[in-house]
Design a protein around this motif. Structure first.
Motif, PDB file in Angstrom:
ATOM      1  N   VAL A 136     -16.067   2.034   3.500  1.00 39.47           N
ATOM      2  CA  VAL A 136     -14.646   2.835   3.673  1.00 39.47           C
ATOM      3  C   VAL A 136     -14.370   3.222   4.964  1.00 39.47           C
ATOM      4  O   VAL A 136     -13.360   2.912   5.554  1.00 39.47           O
ATOM      5  CB  VAL A 136     -14.551   4.118   2.599  1.00 39.47           C
ATOM      6  CG1 VAL A 136     -13.218   4.681   2.877  1.00 39.47           C
ATOM      7  CG2 VAL A 136     -14.569   3.643   1.500  1.00 39.47           C
ATOM      8  N   ALA A 137     -15.574   3.412   5.820  1.00 39.01           N
ATOM      9  CA  ALA A 137     -15.334   3.874   7.268  1.00 39.01           C
ATOM     10  C   ALA A 137     -14.852   2.712   7.922  1.00 39.01           C
ATOM     11  O   ALA A 137     -14.167   2.769   8.835  1.00 39.01           O
ATOM     12  CB  ALA A 137     -16.587   4.554   7.564  1.00 39.01           C
ATOM     13  N   ARG A 138     -15.491   1.529   7.645  1.00 38.60           N
ATOM     14  CA  ARG A 138     -15.097   0.204   8.382  1.00 38.60           C
ATOM     15  C   ARG A 138     -13.541  -0.071   8.108  1.00 38.60           C
ATOM     16  O   ARG A 138     -13.099  -0.289   9.094  1.00 38.60           O
ATOM     17  CB  ARG A 138     -15.775  -0.923   8.106  1.00 38.60           C
ATOM     18  CG  ARG A 138     -17.292  -0.959   8.648  1.00 38.60           C
ATOM     19  CD  ARG A 138     -18.105  -2.259   8.357  1.00 38.60           C
ATOM     20  NE  ARG A 138     -18.343  -2.395   6.793  1.00 38.60           N
ATOM     21  CZ  ARG A 138     -19.224  -2.013   6.419  1.00 38.60           C
ATOM     22  NH1 ARG A 138     -20.091  -1.390   6.803  1.00 38.60           N
ATOM     23  NH2 ARG A 138     -19.419  -2.385   4.938  1.00 38.60           N
ATOM     24  N   ILE A 139     -13.176   0.180   6.828  1.00 39.48           N
ATOM     25  CA  ILE A 139     -11.950  -0.328   6.709  1.00 39.48           C
ATOM     26  C   ILE A 139     -10.816   0.754   7.289  1.00 39.48           C
ATOM     27  O   ILE A 139      -9.804   0.476   7.943  1.00 39.48           O
ATOM     28  CB  ILE A 139     -11.624  -0.379   5.196  1.00 39.48           C
ATOM     29  CG1 ILE A 139     -12.188  -1.533   4.527  1.00 39.48           C
ATOM     30  CG2 ILE A 139     -10.031  -0.339   4.791  1.00 39.48           C
ATOM     31  CD1 ILE A 139     -12.288  -1.458   3.014  1.00 39.48           C
ATOM     32  N   VAL A 140     -11.126   2.039   7.607  1.00 37.99           N
ATOM     33  CA  VAL A 140     -10.331   3.209   7.932  1.00 37.99           C
ATOM     34  C   VAL A 140     -10.404   2.879   9.246  1.00 37.99           C
ATOM     35  O   VAL A 140      -9.200   3.113  10.092  1.00 37.99           O
ATOM     36  CB  VAL A 140     -10.774   4.525   7.455  1.00 37.99           C
ATOM     37  CG1 VAL A 140      -9.964   5.458   8.186  1.00 37.99           C
ATOM     38  CG2 VAL A 140     -10.603   4.698   5.991  1.00 37.99           C
ATOM     39  N   ASN A 141     -11.525   2.794   9.995  1.00 39.72           N
ATOM     40  CA  ASN A 141     -11.537   2.652  11.459  1.00 39.72           C
ATOM     41  C   ASN A 141     -10.988   1.508  11.797  1.00 39.72           C
ATOM     42  O   ASN A 141     -10.169   1.144  13.131  1.00 39.72           O
ATOM     43  CB  ASN A 141     -13.033   2.645  11.950  1.00 39.72           C
ATOM     44  CG  ASN A 141     -13.497   4.127  11.689  1.00 39.72           C
ATOM     45  OD1 ASN A 141     -12.661   5.022  11.667  1.00 39.72           O
ATOM     46  ND2 ASN A 141     -14.905   4.223  11.250  1.00 39.72           N
ATOM     47  N   ALA A 142     -10.949   0.209  11.179  1.00 38.58           N
ATOM     48  CA  ALA A 142     -10.022  -0.966  11.527  1.00 38.58           C
ATOM     49  C   ALA A 142      -8.838  -0.711  11.745  1.00 38.58           C
ATOM     50  O   ALA A 142      -8.160  -1.292  12.497  1.00 38.58           O
ATOM     51  CB  ALA A 142     -10.790  -2.125  10.596  1.00 38.58           C
ATOM     52  N   GLY A 143      -8.285  -0.203  10.608  1.00 35.61           N
ATOM     53  CA  GLY A 143      -6.787   0.335  10.481  1.00 35.61           C
ATOM     54  C   GLY A 143      -6.422   1.006  11.766  1.00 35.61           C
ATOM     55  O   GLY A 143      -5.242   0.907  12.165  1.00 35.61           O
ATOM     56  N   ALA A 144      -7.243   2.018  12.186  1.00 36.95           N
ATOM     57  CA  ALA A 144      -7.047   2.826  13.418  1.00 36.95           C
ATOM     58  C   ALA A 144      -6.855   1.988  14.667  1.00 36.95           C
ATOM     59  O   ALA A 144      -6.164   2.306  15.545  1.00 36.95           O
ATOM     60  CB  ALA A 144      -7.810   3.782  13.633  1.00 36.95           C
ATOM     61  N   MET A 182      -5.034  -0.314  -4.140  1.00 41.92           N
ATOM     62  CA  MET A 182      -5.145   0.894  -3.595  1.00 41.92           C
ATOM     63  C   MET A 182      -5.714   0.828  -2.181  1.00 41.92           C
ATOM     64  O   MET A 182      -6.671   0.291  -1.834  1.00 41.92           O
ATOM     65  CB  MET A 182      -6.188   1.617  -4.198  1.00 41.92           C
ATOM     66  CG  MET A 182      -6.673   2.855  -3.808  1.00 41.92           C
ATOM     67  SD  MET A 182      -7.781   3.748  -5.014  1.00 41.92           S
ATOM     68  CE  MET A 182      -9.205   3.294  -4.062  1.00 41.92           C
ATOM     69  N   ALA A 183      -5.089   1.209  -1.206  1.00 46.51           N
ATOM     70  CA  ALA A 183      -5.133   1.159   0.118  1.00 46.51           C
ATOM     71  C   ALA A 183      -6.174   2.370   0.521  1.00 46.51           C
ATOM     72  O   ALA A 183      -5.996   3.413  -0.085  1.00 46.51           O
ATOM     73  CB  ALA A 183      -4.144   1.427   1.273  1.00 46.51           C
ATOM     74  N   LEU A 184      -7.289   2.327   1.071  1.00 47.32           N
ATOM     75  CA  LEU A 184      -8.320   3.375   1.316  1.00 47.32           C
ATOM     76  C   LEU A 184      -7.854   4.164   2.519  1.00 47.32           C
ATOM     77  O   LEU A 184      -7.307   3.566   3.766  1.00 47.32           O
ATOM     78  CB  LEU A 184      -9.636   2.820   1.534  1.00 47.32           C
ATOM     79  CG  LEU A 184     -10.317   1.797   0.618  1.00 47.32           C
ATOM     80  CD1 LEU A 184     -11.673   1.153   0.834  1.00 47.32           C
ATOM     81  CD2 LEU A 184     -10.572   2.926  -0.452  1.00 47.32           C
ATOM     82  N   THR A 185      -7.889   5.335   2.448  1.00 47.50           N
ATOM     83  CA  THR A 185      -7.476   6.348   3.595  1.00 47.50           C
ATOM     84  C   THR A 185      -8.539   7.272   4.057  1.00 47.50           C
ATOM     85  O   THR A 185      -9.753   7.406   3.415  1.00 47.50           O
ATOM     86  CB  THR A 185      -6.526   7.151   2.997  1.00 47.50           C
ATOM     87  OG1 THR A 185      -6.956   8.038   1.819  1.00 47.50           O
ATOM     88  CG2 THR A 185      -5.140   6.336   2.615  1.00 47.50           C
ATOM     89  N   GLN A 186      -8.340   8.022   5.047  1.00 52.84           N
ATOM     90  CA  GLN A 186      -9.333   9.061   5.621  1.00 52.84           C
ATOM     91  C   GLN A 186      -9.624   9.986   4.492  1.00 52.84           C
ATOM     92  O   GLN A 186     -10.699  10.651   4.451  1.00 52.84           O
ATOM     93  CB  GLN A 186      -8.539   9.765   6.682  1.00 52.84           C
ATOM     94  CG  GLN A 186      -9.446  10.803   7.461  1.00 52.84           C
ATOM     95  CD  GLN A 186     -10.867  10.115   8.026  1.00 52.84           C
ATOM     96  OE1 GLN A 186     -10.733   9.036   8.673  1.00 52.84           O
ATOM     97  NE2 GLN A 186     -11.847  10.804   7.992  1.00 52.84           N
ATOM     98  N   THR A 187      -8.733  10.187   3.455  1.00 56.54           N
ATOM     99  CA  THR A 187      -8.944  11.392   2.536  1.00 56.54           C
ATOM    100  C   THR A 187     -10.061  10.580   1.563  1.00 56.54           C
ATOM    101  O   THR A 187     -10.994  11.693   1.119  1.00 56.54           O
ATOM    102  CB  THR A 187      -7.723  11.544   1.466  1.00 56.54           C
ATOM    103  OG1 THR A 187      -6.562  12.025   2.594  1.00 56.54           O
ATOM    104  CG2 THR A 187      -7.696  12.562   0.659  1.00 56.54           C
ATOM    105  N   ASP A 188     -10.315   9.403   1.360  1.00 55.03           N
ATOM    106  CA  ASP A 188     -11.264   8.592   0.674  1.00 55.03           C
ATOM    107  C   ASP A 188     -12.583   8.883   1.220  1.00 55.03           C
ATOM    108  O   ASP A 188     -13.426   9.140   0.716  1.00 55.03           O
ATOM    109  CB  ASP A 188     -10.922   7.473   0.341  1.00 55.03           C
ATOM    110  CG  ASP A 188      -9.439   7.216  -0.561  1.00 55.03           C
ATOM    111  OD1 ASP A 188      -9.145   8.213  -1.214  1.00 55.03           O
ATOM    112  OD2 ASP A 188      -8.942   6.245  -0.327  1.00 55.03           O
TER     113      ASP A 188
END
Length: 70
Positions: A44-52, A1-7
């Protein structure tokens, strides 16, 4: 499961409401403490921001010409 901004938004909403339960992709997860919920939100914020950040540079160049040919 990929974490997203929605999560991330769901975690933020749970923190704002003061609840310890969050639903991700139809699965409900209940944290024991608010500290655990905040730690999960930070993760989750670290993962989402790293993807961005890995999307590459967003640099645009423009070339203007005038009627004089400059």
């Amino acid at each position: 499961m990929a974490l997203t901004q929605t999560d991330l938004d769901a975690l933020d909403l749970a923190i704002a409401r003061g609840t310890l339960s969050v639903e991700f992709d139809g699965r409900k997860h209940t944290y024991q403490t608010t500290s655990q919920l905040i730690a999960a939100r930070d993760h989750v914020a670290r993962i989402v921001n790293a993807g961005a950040l890995n999307r590459g540079p967003r640099v645009f160049g423009f070339r203007f010409t005038t009627t004089r040919g400059d």
